[in-house]
Design a protein around this motif. Sequence first.
Motif, short mmCIF file in Angstrom:
data_model
loop_
_atom_site.label_atom_id
_atom_site.label_comp_id
_atom_site.label_asym_id
_atom_site.label_seq_id
_atom_site.Cartn_x
_atom_site.Cartn_y
_atom_site.Cartn_z
N ASN A 17 29.19 32.52 30.92
CA ASN A 17 29.16 31.08 31.12
C ASN A 17 30.48 30.43 30.74
O ASN A 17 30.79 29.34 31.17
CB ASN A 17 28.03 30.44 30.30
N PHE A 18 31.23 31.10 29.89
CA PHE A 18 32.51 30.60 29.39
C PHE A 18 33.49 30.48 30.56
O PHE A 18 33.64 31.40 31.34
CB PHE A 18 33.06 31.56 28.34
N LYS A 19 34.14 29.36 30.67
CA LYS A 19 35.10 29.13 31.76
C LYS A 19 36.41 29.85 31.44
O LYS A 19 37.13 29.47 30.53
CB LYS A 19 35.34 27.63 31.94
N LEU A 20 36.71 30.91 32.19
CA LEU A 20 37.95 31.66 32.00
C LEU A 20 39.03 31.11 32.91
O LEU A 20 38.76 30.77 34.06
CB LEU A 20 37.72 33.14 32.32
N LYS A 21 40.23 31.06 32.40
CA LYS A 21 41.34 30.60 33.22
C LYS A 21 41.71 31.65 34.27
O LYS A 21 42.02 31.32 35.41
CB LYS A 21 42.55 30.28 32.33
N ILE A 37 39.65 48.42 42.96
CA ILE A 37 38.48 47.82 42.31
C ILE A 37 38.78 46.37 41.95
O ILE A 37 37.97 45.48 42.21
CB ILE A 37 38.07 48.63 41.06
N GLY A 38 39.95 46.11 41.38
CA GLY A 38 40.32 44.74 41.03
C GLY A 38 40.38 43.83 42.24
O GLY A 38 39.88 42.70 42.21
N ARG A 39 40.98 44.31 43.32
CA ARG A 39 41.08 43.50 44.54
C ARG A 39 39.70 43.24 45.14
O ARG A 39 39.43 42.15 45.66
CB ARG A 39 42.00 44.17 45.54
N LYS A 40 38.82 44.22 45.06
CA LYS A 40 37.46 44.04 45.56
C LYS A 40 36.77 42.87 44.86
O LYS A 40 36.02 42.13 45.47
CB LYS A 40 36.66 45.33 45.36
N PHE A 41 37.04 42.73 43.57
CA PHE A 41 36.43 41.65 42.79
C PHE A 41 37.27 40.38 42.79
O PHE A 41 36.98 39.43 42.06
CB PHE A 41 36.18 42.12 41.35
N LYS A 42 38.35 40.37 43.57
CA LYS A 42 39.22 39.19 43.73
C LYS A 42 39.80 38.70 42.40
O LYS A 42 39.78 37.51 42.10
CB LYS A 42 38.47 38.08 44.44
N ILE A 43 40.30 39.65 41.61
CA ILE A 43 40.98 39.28 40.37
C ILE A 43 42.45 39.70 40.48
O ILE A 43 42.82 40.52 41.31
CB ILE A 43 40.32 39.90 39.13
N LYS A 44 43.27 39.11 39.64
CA LYS A 44 44.70 39.40 39.65
C LYS A 44 44.93 40.82 39.17
O LYS A 44 44.45 41.22 38.11
CB LYS A 44 45.44 38.41 38.74
N VAL A 45 45.67 41.60 39.94
CA VAL A 45 45.97 42.99 39.60
C VAL A 45 47.48 43.16 39.51
O VAL A 45 48.20 42.72 40.40
CB VAL A 45 45.43 43.97 40.67
N ILE A 46 47.94 43.72 38.42
CA ILE A 46 49.34 44.11 38.34
C ILE A 46 49.41 45.62 38.14
O ILE A 46 48.63 46.18 37.38
CB ILE A 46 50.14 43.35 37.25
N ILE A 68 52.20 37.82 31.76
CA ILE A 68 51.91 37.01 32.95
C ILE A 68 50.71 36.09 32.78
O ILE A 68 50.46 35.24 33.62
CB ILE A 68 51.74 37.89 34.21
N ALA A 69 49.96 36.27 31.71
CA ALA A 69 48.80 35.41 31.45
C ALA A 69 49.27 33.97 31.23
O ALA A 69 50.33 33.73 30.66
CB ALA A 69 48.02 35.92 30.24
N THR A 70 48.46 33.03 31.65
CA THR A 70 48.83 31.62 31.51
C THR A 70 47.96 30.86 30.53
O THR A 70 48.23 29.70 30.25
CB THR A 70 48.78 30.92 32.89
N GLY A 71 46.94 31.49 30.00
CA GLY A 71 46.03 30.80 29.09
C GLY A 71 46.57 30.70 27.67
O GLY A 71 47.54 31.37 27.30
N ASP A 72 45.93 29.86 26.86
CA ASP A 72 46.31 29.69 25.46
C ASP A 72 45.78 30.81 24.58
O ASP A 72 46.24 31.00 23.46
CB ASP A 72 45.79 28.35 24.93
N TYR A 73 44.78 31.54 25.07
CA TYR A 73 44.18 32.63 24.31
C TYR A 73 44.18 33.89 25.18
O TYR A 73 44.03 33.83 26.40
CB TYR A 73 42.75 32.29 23.87
#
Length: 179
Positions: A17-21, A37-46, A68-73
């Motif tokens: 439920n937590f909103k992830l950036k 696998i990452g692309r299948k789930f539409k997440i950023k892959v490096i 490359i992360a942009t979040g504060d945590y």
Amino acid sequence: MKKKKLPSLIKSIKKQNFKLKEIILVDDGSRDFTPDIGRKFKIKVITLNKSPRGWIGKSWACYNGAKIATGDYLLFLDADTMLCPGAIEKISSCLYKYRGAVSIQPYRRIKKFYENLSLFFNIILIAGIGVSTPLQSRVRPIGAFGPCLICSRSDYFKVQGHRGIKGKVLEDIEIGKKL
């Protein structure tokens, strides 16, 4: 191994439920279809090339993901873990309460009998770093333990993150000492 376990982890993250950036998956040279696998789930892959001289373990992957992360945590999770519903809220509340960094051993499904043997070594490690002791309120742990670590981005880079421990085998303990 990751081919079977990674989708379970990603699904458990996406159900929070937590909103992830953002969710970043770092492939550090695996041969088990991690990027697919990452692309299948539409997440950023490096995808990283071979780690430079002096880097060992997963530190190279963690450090590059953090850059490359942009979040504060920053929340680092090993591919063979899984989160229960509400886990990120609980982990975050511990971080807000205790500050610094929080490291935990999240749920791990054991399927093979020999995987139970890791319990013995985990108990010794936890006792050795002072994480679980009756004197915990008076004794400061000398490291972190577990395939899950959360800390603020500013604290992470203040101690050079995984770059500051790049040659260490037990990276979770070493990053915990710095944080």
